[in-house]
Each structure stands twice: as C-alpha cells, then as structure tokens.
Design an enzyme around this catalytic site. Structure first.
Site, PDB file in Angstrom:
ATOM      1  N   ARG A   1     107.116  71.539  59.829  1.00 35.02           N
ATOM      2  CA  ARG A   1     107.462  72.907  59.677  1.00 35.02           C
ATOM      3  C   ARG A   1     107.416  73.647  60.844  1.00 35.02           C
ATOM      4  O   ARG A   1     106.683  73.403  61.536  1.00 35.02           O
ATOM      5  CB  ARG A   1     107.215  73.550  58.180  1.00 35.02           C
ATOM      6  CG  ARG A   1     107.666  72.614  57.087  1.00 35.02           C
ATOM      7  CD  ARG A   1     107.016  73.292  55.656  1.00 35.02           C
ATOM      8  NE  ARG A   1     105.570  73.054  55.526  1.00 35.02           N
ATOM      9  CZ  ARG A   1     105.176  73.729  54.680  1.00 35.02           C
ATOM     10  NH1 ARG A   1     105.588  74.487  53.781  1.00 35.02           N
ATOM     11  NH2 ARG A   1     103.720  73.423  54.315  1.00 35.02           N
TER      12      ARG A   1
ATOM     13  N   GLU B   1     112.690  71.369  57.450  1.00 37.73           N
ATOM     14  CA  GLU B   1     111.328  70.645  57.216  1.00 37.73           C
ATOM     15  C   GLU B   1     111.564  69.332  57.211  1.00 37.73           C
ATOM     16  O   GLU B   1     112.631  68.520  56.556  1.00 37.73           O
ATOM     17  CB  GLU B   1     110.850  70.956  55.913  1.00 37.73           C
ATOM     18  CG  GLU B   1     109.566  70.126  55.678  1.00 37.73           C
ATOM     19  CD  GLU B   1     109.219  70.312  54.039  1.00 37.73           C
ATOM     20  OE1 GLU B   1     108.014  70.562  53.759  1.00 37.73           O
ATOM     21  OE2 GLU B   1     109.938  70.206  52.999  1.00 37.73           O
TER      22      GLU B   1
ATOM     23  N   HIS C   1      93.811  75.362  44.529  1.00 37.02           N
ATOM     24  CA  HIS C   1      95.007  74.402  45.245  1.00 37.02           C
ATOM     25  C   HIS C   1      94.604  74.447  46.860  1.00 37.02           C
ATOM     26  O   HIS C   1      95.498  74.675  47.584  1.00 37.02           O
ATOM     27  CB  HIS C   1      96.147  74.801  45.091  1.00 37.02           C
ATOM     28  CG  HIS C   1      96.672  74.594  43.528  1.00 37.02           C
ATOM     29  ND1 HIS C   1      97.935  74.598  43.170  1.00 37.02           N
ATOM     30  CD2 HIS C   1      95.714  73.962  42.492  1.00 37.02           C
ATOM     31  CE1 HIS C   1      97.857  74.071  41.858  1.00 37.02           C
ATOM     32  NE2 HIS C   1      96.457  73.762  41.518  1.00 37.02           N
TER      33      HIS C   1
ATOM     34  N   GLU D   1     104.693  65.663  57.495  1.00 35.68           N
ATOM     35  CA  GLU D   1     105.360  66.738  57.296  1.00 35.68           C
ATOM     36  C   GLU D   1     105.499  67.780  58.383  1.00 35.68           C
ATOM     37  O   GLU D   1     104.464  68.029  58.930  1.00 35.68           O
ATOM     38  CB  GLU D   1     104.990  67.492  56.049  1.00 35.68           C
ATOM     39  CG  GLU D   1     105.221  66.769  54.754  1.00 35.68           C
ATOM     40  CD  GLU D   1     104.772  67.331  53.390  1.00 35.68           C
ATOM     41  OE1 GLU D   1     105.025  66.773  52.415  1.00 35.68           O
ATOM     42  OE2 GLU D   1     104.114  68.514  53.506  1.00 35.68           O
TER      43      GLU D   1
HETATM   44  P1  FAD Z   1      92.045  78.748  45.995  1.00 37.93           P
HETATM   45  O1  FAD Z   1      92.142  77.575  46.345  1.00 37.93           O
HETATM   46  O2  FAD Z   1      91.507  79.152  44.631  1.00 37.93           O
HETATM   47  O3  FAD Z   1      91.170  79.444  47.357  1.00 37.93           O
HETATM   48  C1  FAD Z   1      91.322  79.077  48.434  1.00 37.93           C
HETATM   49  C2  FAD Z   1      90.512  80.061  49.521  1.00 37.93           C
HETATM   50  O4  FAD Z   1      90.824  81.353  49.289  1.00 37.93           O
HETATM   51  C3  FAD Z   1      89.102  80.054  49.112  1.00 37.93           C
HETATM   52  O5  FAD Z   1      88.253  80.154  50.209  1.00 37.93           O
HETATM   53  C4  FAD Z   1      88.821  81.333  48.318  1.00 37.93           C
HETATM   54  O6  FAD Z   1      87.407  81.833  48.138  1.00 37.93           O
HETATM   55  C5  FAD Z   1      89.839  82.335  49.009  1.00 37.93           C
HETATM   56  N1  FAD Z   1      90.535  83.174  48.160  1.00 37.93           N
HETATM   57  C6  FAD Z   1      90.895  83.080  46.983  1.00 37.93           C
HETATM   58  N2  FAD Z   1      91.367  84.462  46.587  1.00 37.93           N
HETATM   59  C7  FAD Z   1      90.609  85.339  47.064  1.00 37.93           C
HETATM   60  C8  FAD Z   1      90.680  86.714  47.345  1.00 37.93           C
HETATM   61  N3  FAD Z   1      91.218  87.591  46.328  1.00 37.93           N
HETATM   62  N4  FAD Z   1      90.253  87.346  48.302  1.00 37.93           N
HETATM   63  C9  FAD Z   1      89.682  86.686  49.431  1.00 37.93           C
HETATM   64  N5  FAD Z   1      89.489  85.177  49.419  1.00 37.93           N
HETATM   65  C10 FAD Z   1      90.091  84.623  48.397  1.00 37.93           C
HETATM   66  N6  FAD Z   1     100.057  76.171  52.232  1.00 37.93           N
HETATM   67  C11 FAD Z   1     100.979  76.716  53.159  1.00 37.93           C
HETATM   68  O7  FAD Z   1     100.685  77.648  53.808  1.00 37.93           O
HETATM   69  N7  FAD Z   1     102.074  76.381  52.877  1.00 37.93           N
HETATM   70  C12 FAD Z   1     102.628  75.422  52.019  1.00 37.93           C
HETATM   71  O8  FAD Z   1     103.544  75.047  51.786  1.00 37.93           O
HETATM   72  C13 FAD Z   1     101.477  74.788  51.227  1.00 37.93           C
HETATM   73  N8  FAD Z   1     101.786  73.902  50.243  1.00 37.93           N
HETATM   74  C14 FAD Z   1     100.595  73.088  49.682  1.00 37.93           C
HETATM   75  C15 FAD Z   1     100.899  72.270  48.466  1.00 37.93           C
HETATM   76  C16 FAD Z   1     100.069  71.780  47.874  1.00 37.93           C
HETATM   77  C17 FAD Z   1     100.112  70.575  46.893  1.00 37.93           C
HETATM   78  C18 FAD Z   1      98.688  72.276  47.930  1.00 37.93           C
HETATM   79  C19 FAD Z   1      97.692  71.773  46.823  1.00 37.93           C
HETATM   80  C20 FAD Z   1      98.344  73.236  48.694  1.00 37.93           C
HETATM   81  C21 FAD Z   1      99.578  73.790  49.638  1.00 37.93           C
HETATM   82  N9  FAD Z   1      99.259  74.559  50.699  1.00 37.93           N
HETATM   83  C22 FAD Z   1     100.311  75.329  51.434  1.00 37.93           C
HETATM   84  C23 FAD Z   1      97.949  75.481  50.774  1.00 37.93           C
HETATM   85  C24 FAD Z   1      97.656  76.550  49.807  1.00 37.93           C
HETATM   86  O9  FAD Z   1      98.407  77.537  50.198  1.00 37.93           O
HETATM   87  C25 FAD Z   1      96.088  77.075  49.968  1.00 37.93           C
HETATM   88  O10 FAD Z   1      95.378  76.076  49.776  1.00 37.93           O
HETATM   89  C26 FAD Z   1      95.867  78.542  49.402  1.00 37.93           C
HETATM   90  O11 FAD Z   1      94.566  78.947  49.743  1.00 37.93           O
HETATM   91  C27 FAD Z   1      95.827  78.135  47.724  1.00 37.93           C
HETATM   92  O12 FAD Z   1      95.582  79.238  46.940  1.00 37.93           O
HETATM   93  P2  FAD Z   1      94.934  79.313  45.721  1.00 37.93           P
HETATM   94  O13 FAD Z   1      95.316  80.415  44.888  1.00 37.93           O
HETATM   95  O14 FAD Z   1      94.769  77.983  45.149  1.00 37.93           O
HETATM   96  O15 FAD Z   1      93.403  79.606  46.501  1.00 37.93           O
END
Ligand code: FAD
Length: 581
Positions: free
Chosen positions: A445, A298, A106, A443
C-alpha cells in the site's frame, strides 16, 4: 465479580457494534473470555496492593493478534473516566507497578507486553474499550471530532458518516481502537490522484496527522503527581505523543475531519505481476499507473501465483453504473472466512505438508476470484467507510513483517519492482532447498507523508516517531510504500526468510533514493530465531531516524520528552526501554 466479557462498553454505539458482529459471525473470537475480580476464589495471584478502590479491577486474558503472547490472568483495570487513568498512574508510581494501555490487542509487536510477563510481574493492563469510548462533534471550523482513546475506529467512522464526515486514509480493520491505532501511526492507502485537490479536513498522511489536540496522562512537576494534560497540535509534545508506541497513555484526542467522500473500489485479478509490478518504463497496467489515475490502491499477492488481487479506490460522488452500492463495510466475506477445506490445507502446511504451499496459494487466488464474483464485490461503491474497512476479526490469525519505504512518488514503481524481484529470487532459493517460508500474501500500500500543509492548524508539530514523518533534507520524498509479508505462525524458516529480507531492505533502501523504517505494530528486528530479537537492528531503528541531522534531533528529542512526561516510567516495558534509548 464476573462481568460481561463482550469487550464492548455499555454505550449504545459499542453495544450496537457488538450485536452487529455477533449476528454476522456467531462469536467474537478475539474477545478475552475470562474476567475474575479480586475477591474471586479463582484469582490466581494476589491483587495489586493499595489499589484505588474506586477503579474497576479484574484478571483477564491478554492475547496478541498472532497468539504469540498470551497471559491468562493479567490484572486489568477498566477506568470509567480519564481522571481514573491519572489516578492509576499515581498509584502505579507509588507502588512500583507499570501500566500498559490496552485497546483491542490487535497488535503483533512487544510494545504492548513482552512474552515473559506473568500475573506476578507488577504489570497492570488498562483497558480503554470498556468505558473510554465517548465521541462528539465540536462546533466551529475546521470540522472536528472529539473522541476517547478506547473508541473503535469503526464506531468513529460510523458516527462521522451519519454526520456527513469521514477520513480518507484509515487502517483496514474497524475493530482497532483510536488509541491503539495512534500508537503505531496506523494508515490505509491514499495519495492524491493526478490533478486531485485535497478536500479540507482530509490528509493523505497517517491517522496521526489528523490530530488537532491530544490529551494524555503526564507528570506535573509542580503538582508532584500525574495529571491529565491537553496539548494543542502546535505544541511539540503533541508531536511526541502523536505516535506514542504505548510509551504514554492517551485518553482523548481531537481529529480534523473532512466531508465524507463516496468511494468506488474495483478489484482486478487478471493483471500479471510481470505487468503490475514491472520495472518502471514498461508501460501497461503498472501499479504506478493506477496510483496516478486513482491515488488509492492495494496489492495482495498470494504465494506462487501470477496475478495479484489489486484493489483500486477512486473518488466517485455518484454511483458508477457498473458498481454495486454497499451500505456496510467488510464486503469480502470469502477473505475473512476461508472455506473449511482451504483452512484444513492451511493447517497442514505447518504439519509436514509444506510442499503444498504453491497449491494453497493458487487455491487462495481461486477462492478470491470466485468470491468476488459470487458476492458481486468486484466493483463496489458507497460512503468511504464501507470500502475502506475490509478486515474482520474472523480473518486468519497470521504473522506479518512490516516496513515503510519513504521515497519519491515517481520512484514508487522502482521500489515495488525491486522488492518483487528480491522476493521472487528468495522464494525460488528457498524452494530449491525444499522450504516454503512464505505461505500467505505480500501486501503493498502507499500513503502520503505527515504534511504540515494538510493540517487545519497553524504551525503543527510533526508526529516525531511516525515512519511517514517528512525528512526536511529530502523534500523530494513524498510517499511511504508499505510492504507486509505474511505467513502462518510457526511456519518453518519464516523468520530466516524475514531476517534475510530485512537485511536486504536496509541495504537497498539506504537513504540514496529511499529509506526504510519498521511498521511499529508488525514484525521487524528479525533473527532466524524470531522477530524483535536482533540487537543490531534495534539499534539501527534509531539510526533509520538518524539518517539526516533533522531526524537525529527528532528521535532523541522524542525519547527525552517521553522520559520527562513519565519520569517514573509507568508507561513502558522492557522492550520499549530497549528500543527508545
Ligand atoms: P492494542 O493492540 O491493544 O495496542 C497496541 C499498542 O498501542 C500497545 O503498545 C498499547 O499499549 C498501545 N495503546 C493502546 N491504547 C493506547 C492509548 N490509549 N494510549 C497510548 N497507547 C495505547 N495497521 C495499519 O496501520 N493499517 C492496517 O490496515 C492494519 N491492518 C491490520 C489488520 C490486522 C488483521 C491486524 C491484527 C492489525 C492491523 N493493523 C493495521 C495494525 C493495528 O492497527 C495496530 O496493531 C493497532 O495498534 C491495533 O490497535 P489496538 O486497539 O488493537 O491496540
């Protein structure tokens, strides 16, 4: 070897969460559909050579949030233990492969994988969500939870809630993993209200500031191999790894946690932006006035509307009379599942109907005001998780630019006003040319910085690459104001708009009263052709951390340490290499 593709592991927590989600929405849209094992006839390219036989391996679709990066058949491993992650690193180093830790996908930015990757690219995705999801409370003071990196934030907050604990500043979606959230200094919105005393275990900084220890796969020079190593928060490597951008592999962390707070969340849709986002000193119901009262707010401002959707959270130990008690998160179903006619209108915007953008924005506002009333969600109350988590995976797959503006608390209203004025002027300019690049909300925050005094450990290392890491030369700066401008993928002129806005952000927040940094997970580095493509901006990201001497040392130190922790460059990709230099 076809496997269950539920995206959850076999632990009761994840299974429960999966069933809960499927019951509500019918299908889990983001779960990668295909899993093909190495022996399967459909495998589309040769399996990785000499692969450790004890580690589960399959091909699976990678798709980022906006679906802008999609590879149908990437080789993917699902380690059952943290040690298997280290085994994979040693295999990758010996065989010339790179590993990308993968959570829920995500994310928008190419810190995950770049768009040019194919299944022949010697890139192995390492899924953490299948097995690395364990969590437990640790005895002692401060209250501490140990959690593996693949656990979903919602599962963690659920687990904490049942034990009387919680966090006060968390991202809005619950289905992001701990590892993914930590990689990008994930945050919600929280600063102390006027007179509010911080509760032990809580921090107003990002998730990275709650770390007490962090375990990662790192190179051990003496052992001549990659090993698991635990760093305590007072070790400088903990500060490097705390916001890792995926340049390392985090397997497990320990977070400090505080007693859970009950929060009230009130929604307002009747305050004109001219009042809420007015110049400082205008009085009235300004954004800053809500932050003073409650500390947590927010703004969601639909395009071409006058009255934003303002959410205001306040700490409320007992249920206020007017509030509705909520026992589950995601209490705004109307914003996660748009009515069909509005979705159809949304689709039409990028199919020659862009002039309907103002109508679309007004419809979204109308759906929101009606939805809040219909679902009795205007004023809700309950354990913190139930109001802090409000975005479900069914929400629209849109794209977003993201920046954090570090400034003084008493400057927040000025910063918000300036961005509002610039945004309005640009929207009007584009409209005068028949263009409507911004068709989803803005948005806003705010959260606190990664303050050492909020960490329940002596001499904590600061998360070096967090946009909320304090600047020792500007002790008067104590907040980060986050701005996201949202639009549908493929909207005409959106990247040109983002590019112009980004340049203005850099000029306006040049370090005098505020400074701007990218929000790692979102869009930045714009050219009119797209995000993450602007070389000058990519260079200036480092410079934005080099604003003051203190920051220069931090950025360069982090880059050097990452290289030492991973000398074979197993945990990187072309984009991260370009950025971290
Ligand atoms: P992934 O998308 O799978 O990975 C993201 C990154 O993290 C990649 O570089 C990956 O290699 C790395 N990663 C994953 N796991 C590990 C690990 N174990 N060790 C080291 N690196 C790792 N963010 C906010 O801060 N606040 C919000 O309110 C917010 N709202 C969001 C709403 C939506 C609809 C979406 C899509 C995203 C939002 N985000 C928000 C962003 C989100 O928190 C980040 O994109 C986060 O990285 C997603 O986590 P994931 O598990 O999907 O990681």
């Amino acid at each position: 070897m076809d496997r269950d593709s539920s995206g959850g592991d076999n632990s009761p927590l994840s299974r429960r969460r999966f069933l809960k989600n499927t019951a509500v929405i019918g299908a889990v849209a983001w779960v990668p559909a295909m899993r093909i094992g190495p022996a399967h006839a459909d495998a589309s390219c040769p399996p990785p050579p000499n692969f450790p036989p004890h580690v589960e391996l399959f091909q699976q679709t990678f798709e980022n949030w906006a679906k802008a990066i999609r590879v149908d058949d990437l080789w993917t491993a699902a380690p059952r233990t943290a040690q298997e992650c280290a085994d994979l690193a040693n295999w990758a180093a010996s065989n010339g492969w790179q590993l990308r830790p993968r959570g829920a996908m995500h994310n928008w930015s190419p810190i995950h994988i770049t768009a040019d990757i194919t299944c022949d690219s010697k890139i192995l995705m390492v899924s953490t969500t299948d097995y690395l999801t364990d969590m437990s409370m640790l005895p002692g003071n401060p209250a501490t939870v140990r959690v593996e990196a693949g656990a979903f934030m919602e599962d963690l907050l659920d687990y904490l809630e049942t034990r009387g604990y919680g966090m006060c500043n968390v991202p809005a979606p619950g289905d992001v993993t701990v590892g993914g959230a930590l990689a990008v200094d994930a945050h919600g919105t929280a600063i102390p209200a006027a007179g509010e005393q911080r509760q032990a275990g809580h921090s107003y900084g990002t998730l990275s500031n709650l770390l007490l220890s962090i375990t990662a796969v790192v190179w051990d020079r003496r052992a001549n191999q990659y090993v698991l190593r635990r760093f305590e928060r007072d070790q400088r490597n903990a500060g490097v790894l705390a916001t890792s951008l995926g340049r390392s592999f985090i397997t497990e962390v320990e977070f400090q946690v505080g007693h859970n707070q009950n929060l009230r969340c009130q929604s307002f849709t009747d305050i004109p932006y001219t009042e809420l986002m007015a110049a400082p000193g205008c009085g009235g119901r300004s954004f800053a006035s809500f932050l003073e009262q409650s500390g947590r707010a927010e703004i969601i401002w639909f395009p071409f509307t006058d009255k934003p959707w303002l959410k205001v959270w306040s700490v409320a130990p007992t249920k206020p009379l007017a509030s509705r008690q909520v026992s589950e998160p995601y209490n705004y179903p109307f914003s996660d599942n748009m009515p069909d006619d509005i979705e159809a209108l949304a689709r039409s915007l990028s199919q020659g109907n862009k002039a309907s953008t103002p109508v679309f924005g007004q419809n979204m506002y109308a759906v929101t005001t009606a939805g809040l009333t219909a679902t009795q969600s205007t004023d809700i109350w309950g354990p913190s998780k139930n109001t802090l988590l409000y975005i479900k995976p069914t929400t629209l797959r849109i794209t977003a630019s993201g920046y954090g503006v570090m400034t003084r608390r008493d400057n927040i209203q000025q910063v918000v006003y300036d961005v509002t004025q610039k945004y309005l002027a640009m929207v009007a300019d584009y409209e005068s040319r028949g263009e409507y690049p911004m068709n989803m909300p803005v948005e806003i925050r705010v959260n606190g910085l990664e303050q050492a005094g909020e960490v329940e450990a002596a001499d904590p290392a600061m998360p070096l690459l967090s946009a909320a890491s304090p600047d020792r030369e500007r002790p008067d700066w104590d907040v980060v104001v986050w701005f996201n401008c949202l639009s549908f993928v493929g909207t005409e002129q959106a990247d040109a708009f983002y590019s112009e806005m980004e340049q203005w952000f850099g000029q306006r927040f040049d370090g005098s009263d505020a400074a701007v940094r990218p929000e790692w997970s979102k869009g930045w580095g714009y050219n009119p052709e797209g995000a993450w493509t602007n070389d000058a901006y990519l260079d200036s990201v480092a410079d934005s951390y080099r604003l003051h001497r203190d920051k220069r040392e931090r950025w360069d130190y982090a880059v050097r340490r990452f290289d030492k922790l991973d000398p074979y460059r197993v945990f990187t990709n072309g984009f991260i290499d370009r950025l971290l230099r």
